[in-house]
Design a protein around this motif. Sequence first.
Motif, PDB file in Angstrom:
ATOM      1  N   GLY A  59       0.787  -1.225   0.000  1.00 41.86           N
ATOM      2  CA  GLY A  59       0.000   0.000   0.000  1.00 41.86           C
ATOM      3  C   GLY A  59       0.816   1.270   0.000  1.00 41.86           C
ATOM      4  N   CYS A  60       2.126   1.147  -0.220  1.00 47.35           N
ATOM      5  CA  CYS A  60       3.012   2.313  -0.190  1.00 47.35           C
ATOM      6  C   CYS A  60       2.838   3.155  -1.468  1.00 47.35           C
ATOM      7  CB  CYS A  60       4.458   1.835  -0.084  1.00 47.35           C
ATOM      8  SG  CYS A  60       5.629   3.108   0.362  1.00 47.35           S
ATOM      9  N   LYS A  61       2.932   4.471  -1.322  1.00 50.69           N
ATOM     10  CA  LYS A  61       2.865   5.390  -2.451  1.00 50.69           C
ATOM     11  C   LYS A  61       4.211   6.085  -2.609  1.00 50.69           C
ATOM     12  CE  LYS A  61      -2.056   6.369  -1.780  1.00 50.69           C
ATOM     13  NZ  LYS A  61      -3.064   7.432  -1.504  1.00 50.69           N
ATOM     14  N   ILE A  62       4.604   6.317  -3.857  1.00 50.15           N
ATOM     15  CA  ILE A  62       5.920   6.877  -4.157  1.00 50.15           C
ATOM     16  C   ILE A  62       5.769   8.187  -4.911  1.00 50.15           C
ATOM     17  CG2 ILE A  62       8.171   6.428  -5.185  1.00 50.15           C
ATOM     18  CD1 ILE A  62       7.337   3.448  -5.236  1.00 50.15           C
ATOM     19  N   SER A  63       6.498   9.211  -4.488  1.00 48.67           N
ATOM     20  CA  SER A  63       6.555  10.481  -5.201  1.00 48.67           C
ATOM     21  C   SER A  63       7.990  10.686  -5.686  1.00 48.67           C
ATOM     22  CB  SER A  63       6.153  11.641  -4.288  1.00 48.67           C
ATOM     23  OG  SER A  63       4.812  11.513  -3.862  1.00 48.67           O
ATOM     24  N   CYS A  64       8.178  10.586  -6.979  1.00 45.83           N
ATOM     25  CA  CYS A  64       9.508  10.748  -7.563  1.00 45.83           C
ATOM     26  C   CYS A  64       9.381  11.406  -8.936  1.00 45.83           C
ATOM     27  CB  CYS A  64      10.207   9.391  -7.695  1.00 45.83           C
ATOM     28  SG  CYS A  64      11.865   9.486  -8.399  1.00 45.83           S
ATOM     29  N   PRO A 118      -3.660   3.398  -8.307  1.00 43.95           N
ATOM     30  CA  PRO A 118      -3.841   4.805  -7.958  1.00 43.95           C
ATOM     31  C   PRO A 118      -3.645   5.690  -9.178  1.00 43.95           C
ATOM     32  CG  PRO A 118      -2.364   3.722  -6.406  1.00 43.95           C
ATOM     33  CD  PRO A 118      -2.594   2.755  -7.522  1.00 43.95           C
ATOM     34  N   SER A 119      -4.449   6.744  -9.265  1.00 42.73           N
ATOM     35  CA  SER A 119      -4.362   7.644 -10.414  1.00 42.73           C
ATOM     36  C   SER A 119      -3.756   8.984 -10.047  1.00 42.73           C
ATOM     37  CB  SER A 119      -5.761   7.888 -11.002  1.00 42.73           C
ATOM     38  OG  SER A 119      -6.611   8.471 -10.020  1.00 42.73           O
ATOM     39  N   GLN A 120      -3.431   9.196  -8.761  1.00 43.42           N
ATOM     40  CA  GLN A 120      -2.933  10.495  -8.357  1.00 43.42           C
ATOM     41  C   GLN A 120      -1.494  10.458  -7.880  1.00 43.42           C
ATOM     42  OE1 GLN A 120      -4.571  13.233  -8.749  1.00 43.42           O
ATOM     43  NE2 GLN A 120      -6.484  12.344  -9.405  1.00 43.42           N
ATOM     44  N   SER A 121      -0.850   9.286  -7.870  1.00 45.57           N
ATOM     45  CA  SER A 121       0.513   9.196  -7.350  1.00 45.57           C
ATOM     46  C   SER A 121       1.484   9.833  -8.322  1.00 45.57           C
ATOM     47  CB  SER A 121       0.905   7.734  -7.127  1.00 45.57           C
ATOM     48  OG  SER A 121       0.058   7.137  -6.181  1.00 45.57           O
ATOM     49  N   LYS A 122       2.414  10.612  -7.786  1.00 48.89           N
ATOM     50  CA  LYS A 122       3.418  11.262  -8.615  1.00 48.89           C
ATOM     51  C   LYS A 122       4.620  10.347  -8.742  1.00 48.89           C
ATOM     52  CE  LYS A 122       2.186  15.796  -6.746  1.00 48.89           C
ATOM     53  NZ  LYS A 122       2.698  16.942  -5.979  1.00 48.89           N
ATOM     54  N   THR A 123       4.774   9.674  -9.854  1.00 48.23           N
ATOM     55  CA  THR A 123       5.913   8.792 -10.056  1.00 48.23           C
ATOM     56  C   THR A 123       6.465   9.009 -11.443  1.00 48.23           C
ATOM     57  OG1 THR A 123       4.665   6.951 -10.995  1.00 48.23           O
ATOM     58  CG2 THR A 123       4.739   7.090  -8.602  1.00 48.23           C
ATOM     59  N   THR A 124       7.478   8.232 -11.795  1.00 51.24           N
ATOM     60  CA  THR A 124       8.130   8.404 -13.084  1.00 51.24           C
ATOM     61  C   THR A 124       7.646   7.399 -14.119  1.00 51.24           C
ATOM     62  OG1 THR A 124       9.916   7.030 -12.252  1.00 51.24           O
ATOM     63  CG2 THR A 124      10.211   9.400 -12.101  1.00 51.24           C
ATOM     64  N   ASP A 173      12.245  16.853 -14.290  1.00 51.72           N
ATOM     65  CA  ASP A 173      11.838  16.585 -12.908  1.00 51.72           C
ATOM     66  C   ASP A 173      10.685  17.492 -12.495  1.00 51.72           C
ATOM     67  OD1 ASP A 173      13.676  14.602 -12.521  1.00 51.72           O
ATOM     68  OD2 ASP A 173      15.037  15.774 -11.288  1.00 51.72           O
ATOM     69  N   TRP A 174      10.811  18.762 -12.787  1.00 48.62           N
ATOM     70  CA  TRP A 174       9.815  19.753 -12.371  1.00 48.62           C
ATOM     71  C   TRP A 174       8.469  19.486 -13.042  1.00 48.62           C
ATOM     72  CZ3 TRP A 174       6.723  23.451 -14.544  1.00 48.62           C
ATOM     73  CH2 TRP A 174       6.177  24.406 -13.691  1.00 48.62           C
ATOM     74  N   LEU A 175       8.474  19.171 -14.317  1.00 50.00           N
ATOM     75  CA  LEU A 175       7.227  18.915 -15.046  1.00 50.00           C
ATOM     76  C   LEU A 175       6.505  17.673 -14.510  1.00 50.00           C
ATOM     77  CD1 LEU A 175       8.405  19.680 -18.693  1.00 50.00           C
ATOM     78  CD2 LEU A 175       6.772  21.025 -17.346  1.00 50.00           C
ATOM     79  N   VAL A 176       7.261  16.616 -14.215  1.00 51.17           N
ATOM     80  CA  VAL A 176       6.650  15.395 -13.678  1.00 51.17           C
ATOM     81  C   VAL A 176       6.144  15.635 -12.260  1.00 51.17           C
ATOM     82  CG1 VAL A 176       7.089  13.000 -13.017  1.00 51.17           C
ATOM     83  CG2 VAL A 176       8.040  13.885 -15.149  1.00 51.17           C
ATOM     84  N   PHE A 177       6.940  16.321 -11.453  1.00 49.49           N
ATOM     85  CA  PHE A 177       6.549  16.588 -10.067  1.00 49.49           C
ATOM     86  C   PHE A 177       5.263  17.401  -9.989  1.00 49.49           C
ATOM     87  CE2 PHE A 177       6.745  19.482  -6.381  1.00 49.49           C
ATOM     88  CZ  PHE A 177       6.683  18.547  -5.360  1.00 49.49           C
ATOM     89  N   ASN A 178       5.104  18.360 -10.893  1.00 52.18           N
ATOM     90  CA  ASN A 178       3.916  19.214 -10.896  1.00 52.18           C
ATOM     91  C   ASN A 178       2.775  18.652 -11.742  1.00 52.18           C
ATOM     92  OD1 ASN A 178       4.525  21.951  -9.415  1.00 52.18           O
ATOM     93  ND2 ASN A 178       6.401  21.418 -10.519  1.00 52.18           N
ATOM     94  N   GLN A 179       2.901  17.404 -12.161  1.00 55.36           N
ATOM     95  CA  GLN A 179       1.863  16.695 -12.902  1.00 55.36           C
ATOM     96  C   GLN A 179       1.482  17.382 -14.213  1.00 55.36           C
ATOM     97  OE1 GLN A 179      -1.438  15.181 -10.632  1.00 55.36           O
ATOM     98  NE2 GLN A 179      -0.251  15.084  -8.743  1.00 55.36           N
ATOM     99  N   LEU A 180       2.438  18.056 -14.815  1.00 54.53           N
ATOM    100  CA  LEU A 180       2.225  18.641 -16.137  1.00 54.53           C
ATOM    101  C   LEU A 180       2.594  17.637 -17.226  1.00 54.53           C
ATOM    102  CD1 LEU A 180       3.643  22.210 -15.499  1.00 54.53           C
ATOM    103  CD2 LEU A 180       1.258  21.516 -15.585  1.00 54.53           C
TER     104      LEU A 180
END
Length: 361
Positions: A59-64, A118-124, A173-180
Amino acid sequence: MEEDQKNPILKEGFLVKRGHVVHNWKARWFVLYPDQLLYYKYDGGKRDSCQRGRIMLTGCKISCPYLEYDNRPLVFKLQTKSSAEYFLEACSREERDQWAADIGAAVEKLRPADSPTPSQSKTTGYLSLQLHSFSLNQVVDSMYDVHSGIKLTSHNEQGSSYSNCFSGSAVVDWLVFNQLALTRVEAVTLSSAVLEEGYLRPVGLRSVEAQRSHGLSEQFLDDSTALYSFSENFKKRGSVKAETSLSAMELSGKVLKRGYLLKQVRKTLPISPNYLLKQPKLSGYLHYYDPSKDDISPVGGFSLRGCLVSALDDNGVPSGVKGKVQGNLLKIITQFDTHYYIQAPSRQERMDWIEAIRGQS
């Protein structure tokens, strides 16, 4: 916990972890298993037998990438099923993305077959993002925002110093992190469009050559040595230039190797530093960084010109080494007769470092 067939080690190595109570940053040795991530203190050349912590992956979520920390662009975040948050920093973008990908793959294997992704996790890319539709002008305005936009820094490449710019990988990195953008590939495509429209301009040899010789989709480089800046019609206010006390020549050049090592010089043993081996035009340098601080300003370094490097015997503590540090040691003697004793995390890493250093000495 030892490796076995039921719970094999998937990956292990150094990461810098932010403390839970006191938010300091310390290097820890991490071991990834199929269902958990354990971390240990690494002292005296050995990993502690007792683990310092455990992160359950179900159940872990990753932001990268995770870009909330100024001067720490190599952080990724893990959030457990119980909402506990862990902030981990790697020594390079490649290492960061590989750790996140390996952990993400383990998380996916633990997910029940009927569980929605999940549809909202910020990953690569190994977990899904909800991709929103933005106009190019909106993207540029967001990139240019003084408070939350791309940070302007100073860079040294191939003997030249450039101010108020950023790397191609920092943009991605910035574009992926900000979900653009959903993935790094999409971020490169979007960045290429921004470059083509004239909102960005290439800075330095690598990015200029790529724009001149590559097709539209390959003009923008997802690379830490390819530099860009906003076009002259943009005057971004409130930016802080990166300053350094070291010469531009010393810090310039391509990074040949980086990673975590333990250093002992004369009779002092700092905490585990992050070493960078760089190659300027005339000679090589080995710089090291304090992992409890940022990875922009080195705390020390020395020239590799005329140095001697060799592996030390793994049987017992070699002569000249203080304490009980032993195993995977190498010794560097500079042209000024300063003796550095350095420990690598493995025998292979030791040989890789020796080969890289000999190539610059």
